[in-house]
Design a protein around this motif. Structure first.
Motif, PDB file in Angstrom:
ATOM      1  N   ARG A  13       0.829  -1.205   0.000  1.00 41.76           N
ATOM      2  CA  ARG A  13       0.000   0.000   0.000  1.00 41.76           C
ATOM      3  C   ARG A  13       0.870   1.265   0.000  1.00 41.76           C
ATOM      4  O   ARG A  13       2.004   1.236   0.515  1.00 41.76           O
ATOM      5  CB  ARG A  13      -0.850   0.056   1.286  1.00 41.76           C
ATOM      6  CG  ARG A  13      -1.708  -1.148   1.580  1.00 41.76           C
ATOM      7  CD  ARG A  13      -2.901  -1.184   0.664  1.00 41.76           C
ATOM      8  NE  ARG A  13      -4.016  -1.960   1.188  1.00 41.76           N
ATOM      9  CZ  ARG A  13      -4.216  -3.269   0.995  1.00 41.76           C
ATOM     10  NH1 ARG A  13      -3.340  -3.992   0.325  1.00 41.76           N
ATOM     11  NH2 ARG A  13      -5.299  -3.865   1.488  1.00 41.76           N
ATOM     12  N   ASN A  50       4.794  -4.369   9.603  1.00 41.85           N
ATOM     13  CA  ASN A  50       3.426  -4.030   9.210  1.00 41.85           C
ATOM     14  C   ASN A  50       2.613  -5.300   9.434  1.00 41.85           C
ATOM     15  O   ASN A  50       2.348  -6.053   8.514  1.00 41.85           O
ATOM     16  CB  ASN A  50       3.412  -3.604   7.727  1.00 41.85           C
ATOM     17  CG  ASN A  50       1.996  -3.370   7.226  1.00 41.85           C
ATOM     18  OD1 ASN A  50       1.063  -3.184   8.010  1.00 41.85           O
ATOM     19  ND2 ASN A  50       1.825  -3.393   5.912  1.00 41.85           N
ATOM     20  N   PRO A  51       2.262  -5.570  10.702  1.00 50.15           N
ATOM     21  CA  PRO A  51       1.589  -6.841  11.011  1.00 50.15           C
ATOM     22  C   PRO A  51       0.091  -6.759  10.692  1.00 50.15           C
ATOM     23  O   PRO A  51      -0.396  -5.676  10.347  1.00 50.15           O
ATOM     24  CB  PRO A  51       1.806  -6.952  12.519  1.00 50.15           C
ATOM     25  CG  PRO A  51       1.785  -5.543  13.001  1.00 50.15           C
ATOM     26  CD  PRO A  51       2.389  -4.717  11.894  1.00 50.15           C
TER      27      PRO A  51
HETATM   28  N1  GLN Z   1      -3.403  -1.331   5.203  1.00 48.36           N
HETATM   29  C1  GLN Z   1      -4.037  -2.585   4.927  1.00 48.36           C
HETATM   30  C2  GLN Z   1      -5.496  -2.345   4.589  1.00 48.36           C
HETATM   31  O1  GLN Z   1      -5.978  -1.266   4.741  1.00 48.36           O
HETATM   32  C3  GLN Z   1      -3.917  -3.520   6.086  1.00 48.36           C
HETATM   33  C4  GLN Z   1      -2.528  -3.937   6.314  1.00 48.36           C
HETATM   34  C5  GLN Z   1      -2.376  -4.725   7.549  1.00 48.36           C
HETATM   35  O2  GLN Z   1      -3.280  -5.307   8.143  1.00 48.36           O
HETATM   36  N2  GLN Z   1      -1.208  -4.733   7.988  1.00 48.36           N
HETATM   37  O3  GLN Z   1      -6.195  -3.226   4.153  1.00 48.36           O
END
Ligand code: GLN
Length: 304
Positions: free
Chosen positions: A95, A199-200
Motif C-alpha cells: 500500500r 506491518n503486522p
Molecule cells: N493497510 C491494509 C489495509 O488497509 C492492512 C494492512 C495490515 O493489516 N497490515 O487493508
C-alpha cells in the motif's frame, strides 16, 4: 477485435463498478503489460486489429475485474517505492501508506549518526518483502533480515528479492506461538538490531463489513485480520522482542490501524520505549508508530 473496441468494452462493462479514472488505469495497465504500449501509443494504435489470443487475454482480464479481482493480482505485480514487486493472493498488495513508512525510516536514518553500512535491520511479517527490499535497495551496505509465517509468502518475497538484486536473510516462523529469538537463531548470534520494522495484521474482524470486495475476497486474511478482543497481539510480541534485541539507540517502527494510534502509543510507553511518536499518513490518518529503545544500566556498564 480492434484495440478501440476492447477499450470500449472495458469502459461499458466496468462502468457500474469502478470510477472512470480507475477504468482508464486498468485499460492502460493491461494494454501496457501485454502490448507494451504507452498511453499515447494506445491512442495512435486504436484502430489496430488484435490477434485472437490477445483479445482472449483481455476478455479474461475484464471478467476478473468484474469479479473485483485487484489488477495487481491479475497482472501479477505492482510498484512499491519505485521497485517492481511481484504479488499473488498469498501476499498483501503493498500500500502507499507502507511506502510512507519506508520513506520515514530512510529519512530518519539519513539524519541519524550511525554508519549506514553497519546497520542491522529486521522486517517482521514481510509478506511480499516490499519493506525489506526497499530498505536494502537504499541501504546497500546494511544487513537486512525478514520473516513471515507463510512459506507461500516467503516464496514471493524471495523471488522479489532476486528480481530486485538484493541479498536478504529470509526466515520462516510463527511469532505468536514461537519465541522470536528462536526463529532468528540462524542469524549472527548476539548481534542487536538497529531497526525493527513491522506491518503486522491490524484490521479488526468487525471492520470487514465496511471493506471493499477486492480486499476481502482476494487478499490473505491471515495478513490482514486480528481478533477484536486482542487487536495489538502482534504489536505486544514484537515490542517485547524489540526491547531485548534492539541496539542501545535502536528504533522500532510499526504501521498501525488508524484507530489504534493512542493504544499503540500507550503500549510502547508502558514498555518504556522513549521518544514514542504516532505519525499520520497522507490522508491524515494515524499510520506509523515509532519508539526508541532507551539505554539501560546494563548497556551503560558495557559501554553500549
Ligand atoms: N493497510 C491494509 C489495509 O488497509 C492492512 C494492512 C495490515 O493489516 N497490515 O487493508
Amino acid at each position: 477485435m480492434k484495440i478501440k473496441e476492447v477499450i470500449q468494452q472495458f469502459r461499458d462493462e466496468l462502468n457500474p463498478l469502478y470510477s472512470s479514472e480507475e477504468i482508464e488505469n486498468f485499460i492502460f495497465f493491461s494494454m501496457h503489460e501485454y502490448l507494451g504500449f504507452s498511453r499515447r501509443h494506445l491512442q495512435l494504435k486504436s484502430n489496430q486489429l488484435l490477434e485472437k489470443k490477445e483479445t482472449e487475454r483481455f476478455k479474461i482480464i475484464l471478467s476478473e475485474l468484474k469479479n473485483h479481482k485487484p489488477i495487481q493480482y491479475i497482472l501479477g505485480h505492482t510498484e512499491f517505492y519505485g521497485y517492481k514487486i511481484r504479488v499473488n493472493e498469498q501476499v498483501l498488495i503493498p500500500r502507499p501508506e507502507t511506502e510512507e513508512l519506508v520513506e520515514f525510516i530512510l529519512q530518519e536514518i539519513s539524519g541519524g549518526g550511525k554508519e549506514k553500512d553497519k546497520l542491522n535491520l529486521l522486517d517482521i511479517c514481510t509478506g511480499s518483502g516490499c519493506i525489506a527490499i526497499a530498505l536494502k535497495k537504499n541501504l546497500p551496505g546494511a544487513t537486512v533480515s525478514a520473516l513471515d509465517i507463510s512459506d507461500e509468502a516467503l516464496i514471493v518475497a524471495k523471488t522479489n528479492s532476486i528480481l530486485n538484486h538484493t541479498l536478504i536473510n529470509f526466515l520462516q516462523g510463527d511469532i505468536l506461538h514461537t519465541h522470536l529469538k528462536s526463529i532468528l537463531l540462524p542469524l549472527e548470534k548476539g548481534k542487536a538490531f538497529d531497526i525493527i520494522v513491522s506491518n503486522p495484521p491490524y484490521v479488526l474482524h468487525s471492520e470487514k463489513e465496511k471493506m471493499s470486495r477486492n480486499v476481502v475476497d482476494y487478499e490473505p486474511h491471515s495478513a490482514l485480520f486480528v481478533k477484536d478482543e486482542d487487536p495489538l497481539v502482534f504489536y505486544k510480541v514484537i515490542a517485547d522482542f524489540a526491547l531485548e534485541h534492539l541496539s542501545a539507540e535502536g528504533k522500532l517502527y510499526f504501521e498501525i490501524n488508524e484507530k489504534m494510534g493512542s493504544e499503540v502509543k500507550k503500549l510502547l510507553q508502558e514498555k518504556e520505549f522513549g521518544h514514542v511518536e504516532i505519525k499520520k499518513d497522507m490522508s491524515g490518518k494515524d499510520r506509523i508508530a515509532v519508539g526508541k529503545r532507551q539505554s539501560t544500566k546494563a548497556d551503560l556498564s558495557f559501554g553500549g
